[in-house]
Design an enzyme around this catalytic site. Structure first.
Site, short mmCIF file in Angstrom:
data_model
loop_
_atom_site.label_atom_id
_atom_site.label_comp_id
_atom_site.label_asym_id
_atom_site.label_seq_id
_atom_site.Cartn_x
_atom_site.Cartn_y
_atom_site.Cartn_z
N ASP A 1 3.79 -34.76 -12.77
CA ASP A 1 3.04 -33.62 -12.24
C ASP A 1 1.53 -33.87 -12.22
OD1 ASP A 1 5.36 -32.25 -11.76
OD2 ASP A 1 5.18 -30.89 -13.46
N ARG B 1 0.21 -28.58 -6.20
CA ARG B 1 -0.38 -29.87 -6.64
C ARG B 1 -1.07 -30.57 -5.47
NH1 ARG B 1 0.38 -28.95 -11.75
NH2 ARG B 1 2.47 -28.43 -12.42
N SER C 1 16.26 -35.36 -10.93
CA SER C 1 15.48 -34.39 -11.68
C SER C 1 16.02 -34.32 -13.10
CB SER C 1 15.58 -33.01 -11.02
OG SER C 1 14.98 -32.04 -11.85
N SER C 2 15.11 -34.14 -14.04
CA SER C 2 15.54 -33.92 -15.43
C SER C 2 15.97 -32.48 -15.65
CB SER C 2 14.38 -34.24 -16.37
OG SER C 2 13.34 -33.28 -16.19
N LYS D 1 2.64 -24.49 -18.20
CA LYS D 1 3.73 -23.94 -17.36
C LYS D 1 5.08 -24.28 -17.98
CE LYS D 1 5.71 -25.42 -12.86
NZ LYS D 1 6.62 -26.48 -13.26
O1 LIG Z 1 11.43 -29.41 -16.90
C1 LIG Z 1 10.38 -29.01 -16.38
O2 LIG Z 1 9.79 -27.97 -16.74
C2 LIG Z 1 9.82 -29.81 -15.27
C3 LIG Z 1 10.29 -31.05 -14.99
C4 LIG Z 1 9.73 -31.93 -13.94
O3 LIG Z 1 10.62 -31.98 -12.84
P1 LIG Z 1 11.68 -33.17 -12.58
O4 LIG Z 1 12.49 -33.34 -13.79
O5 LIG Z 1 12.45 -32.65 -11.42
O6 LIG Z 1 10.86 -34.40 -12.29
C5 LIG Z 1 8.38 -31.41 -13.46
O7 LIG Z 1 8.02 -32.06 -12.27
C6 LIG Z 1 8.40 -29.94 -13.24
O8 LIG Z 1 7.13 -29.48 -12.84
C7 LIG Z 1 8.73 -29.19 -14.51
C1 LIG Z 2 7.44 -29.63 -9.32
C2 LIG Z 2 6.92 -28.67 -10.04
O1 LIG Z 2 7.56 -27.59 -10.52
P1 LIG Z 2 9.09 -27.12 -10.36
O2 LIG Z 2 9.95 -28.34 -10.26
O3 LIG Z 2 9.38 -26.35 -11.60
O4 LIG Z 2 9.14 -26.28 -9.13
C3 LIG Z 2 5.48 -28.75 -10.43
O5 LIG Z 2 5.04 -27.92 -11.24
O6 LIG Z 2 4.76 -29.61 -9.95
#
Ligand SMILES: O=C(O)C1=C[C@@H](OP(=O)(O)O)[C@@H](O)[C@H](O)C1
Ligand SMILES: C=C(OP(=O)(O)O)C(=O)O
Length: 469
Positions: free
Chosen positions: A345, A419, A200-201, A58
């Site tokens: 995740d 999830r 969040s990143s 993804k």
């Molecule tokens: O950069 C990305 O593609 C993602 C970063 C993560 O989120 P956070 O940075 O909010 O933890 C992850 O949980 C999300 O599913 C996808």
């Molecule tokens: C949190 C998720 O995705 P997003 O932040 O991109 O909605 C995920 O895939 O678990």
């Protein structure tokens, strides 16, 4: 040509303007053969056995599609994900002016470079990463509006840290107190900018995608306790794959991306998906049988690769040969205590294993789980308690005491979160009586073939009409 290609996202299938384009279906065409909205009844599985190819990642799919649109010329994204989040990215990029063609399992994008169309309204569905990455890039436009048809999920997730950083760069922003809907108008200047990476990143990743297309570039200072390092490295990896130069401090507190660069169009191949695969591996570890999962690159930047080591530490018989991972299931599992931020995740999938292990498992440093599609700490506690488990939470941790015998025979709430649905499904396979999960169609956000993959391993499901939207 148009009629021979599949159109999984309801998009125009032929590589670039046809004389008379086919009418677009308004909704995503489902390729899993399941109803539009469904609950799932999960039957206890005697064993799981067989071989699967891990679905496409993804996080790499969303990144490659966006970078392809930011390039000028044609890029082929080989083996793109078919999830709703991938579809959301494609829809938004097309609405912004990219050419999008689905060719078998690949996507061919004709990019708009540094010039997405102005005055467009984008709907990223329920995809957090898609929404945030596009909000960063929206600063290249003289006005882009973001809406969501998931007001109770993405609509509640915080965007303020990103919006404030964009404002400091000169963007004009309108939002609902830092939430969607929001309108972002550039132009912005480059230079030094702080962005919080504590919640969040994705905010910093968003600015990283924008930076090379600004004349002055960006010198990003990531503030707060930086979370989710792995996706930030996946963004750096993507920039490199598209010929964009960037440099980063080892702890990622500073990321410098010179301006005046161009994304280079070309060909990229999406690797296998570790977060979704973690759920399959957890299922395989907790039931008897032998499961092989191919297409899982050994040297990969997805943090959820660590789920394999965590399962091994819990006692799972899990081995790797090249890109193939084999699980010989049914070994007794025991509890662990781990910092979960590196594999955010996969925490839900690993929580399923923890719920079936002896002892008490704690995931520490997982506060960001509260800001996902649901509150993955409190909502998980509620669902596990409903199943009879003992669970504790703090602001940033989740603690589960495993049980040797899970009764099942109840209806659990999927909370509209893919999830959570994966976690509950693994528990259902291990319960003594069938488990119903509401709103199980939300699995399509990241893993549309999840139930079909488990069926191929011998699991049995029913798909009654949904009792939750
Ligand atoms: O950069 C990305 O593609 C993602 C970063 C993560 O989120 P956070 O940075 O909010 O933890 C992850 O949980 C999300 O599913 C996808
Ligand atoms: C949190 C998720 O995705 P997003 O932040 O991109 O909605 C995920 O895939 O678990």
């Amino acid at each position: 040509m148009c009629s021979t290609l599949q159109v999984p996202f309801g998009l125009h299938p032929c590589p670039f303007p046809c004389a008379s384009p086919p009418t677009e279906p308004a909704t995503l065409t489902r390729m899993d053969g399941l109803p539009e909205k469904f609950d799932v009844i999960v039957y206890p599985a005697a064993e799981l056995r067989g071989e699967l190819r891990a679905q496409p990642s993804k996080n790499y799919t969303t990144r490659y599609l966006l970078a392809a649109a930011l390039a000028q010329g044609e890029t082929r994204v080989v083996g793109a994900a078919t999830s709703e989040d991938a579809g959301a990215m494609l829809r938004c990029l097309r609405d912004w002016g990219a050419g999008v063609a689905l060719v078998g399992e690949d996507v061919v994008i004709r990019g708009f470079g540094a010039r997405p169309s102005a005055g467009v309204t984008l709907n990223p569905g329920n995809a957090g990463a898609v929404a945030r990455f596009l909000m960063g890039v929206a600063a290249l436009t003289t006005g882009t509006t973001f809406v969501t048809d998931y007001p109770d999920s993405l609509g509640k997730r915080p965007q303020g840290d990103l919006l404030e950083a964009l404002e400091r760069l000169g963007a004009r922003i309108q939002s609902q107190e830092g939430r969607l809907p929001a309108t972002i108008s550039g132009p912005v200047r480059g230079g030094v900018v702080e962005v919080s990476a504590e919640r969040s990143s994705q905010y910093a990743s968003a600015l990283m995608f924008l930076a090379p297309l600004l004349s002055g570039g960006l010198d990003l200072r990531l503030t707060g306790d930086i979370k989710s390092h792995a996706p930030l490295r996946q963004t750096l990896d993507t920039l490199a794959a598209f010929g964009v130069q960037a440099s980063a401090a080892g702890d990622l507190s500073r990321i410098t991306i010179p301006g005046g660069q161009a994304y280079r169009a070309g060909r990229v191949t999406v690797p296998g998906d570790y977060p979704g695969s973690a759920a399959i591996l957890a299922a395989a570890a907790t039931r008897p049988g032998v499961v092989r999962l191919t297409n899982l690159r050994e040297h990969d930047l997805q943090g959820e690769r660590e789920a394999l080591a965590v399962l091994q530490e819990m006692g799972a018989d899990l081995t790797r040969e090249g890109d193939t991972v084999t699980v010989r299931g049914g070994q007794p599992l025991h509890a662990v205590t781990r910092d979960g931020d590196g594999f955010t995740d996969a925490v839900q999938a690993l929580t399923a294993a923890a719920a079936l292990a002896s002892g008490t498992t704690t995931w520490e440093n997982v506060a960001t789980l509260r800001l996902k599609e649901c509150d993955r700490i409190s909502d998980t506690r509620r669902e596990l308690e409903r199943l009879g488990l003992t669970v504790e939470e703090t602001a940033d941790s989740l603690t589960v005491t495993g049980t040797p015998a899970l009764a099942g025979g109840v209806t659990a709430d999927g909370h509209g979160d893919h999830r959570m649905i994966m976690l509950l499904t693994v528990l259902g396979l291990n319960a003594q009586a069938p488990l119903r999960i509401t709103g199980a169609h939300h699995i399509r956000k990241s893993y549309p073939q999840f139930f079909r993959h488990l069926e191929a391993l011998g699991a049995r499901f029913e798909y009654p009409e949904a009792t939750r939207a």
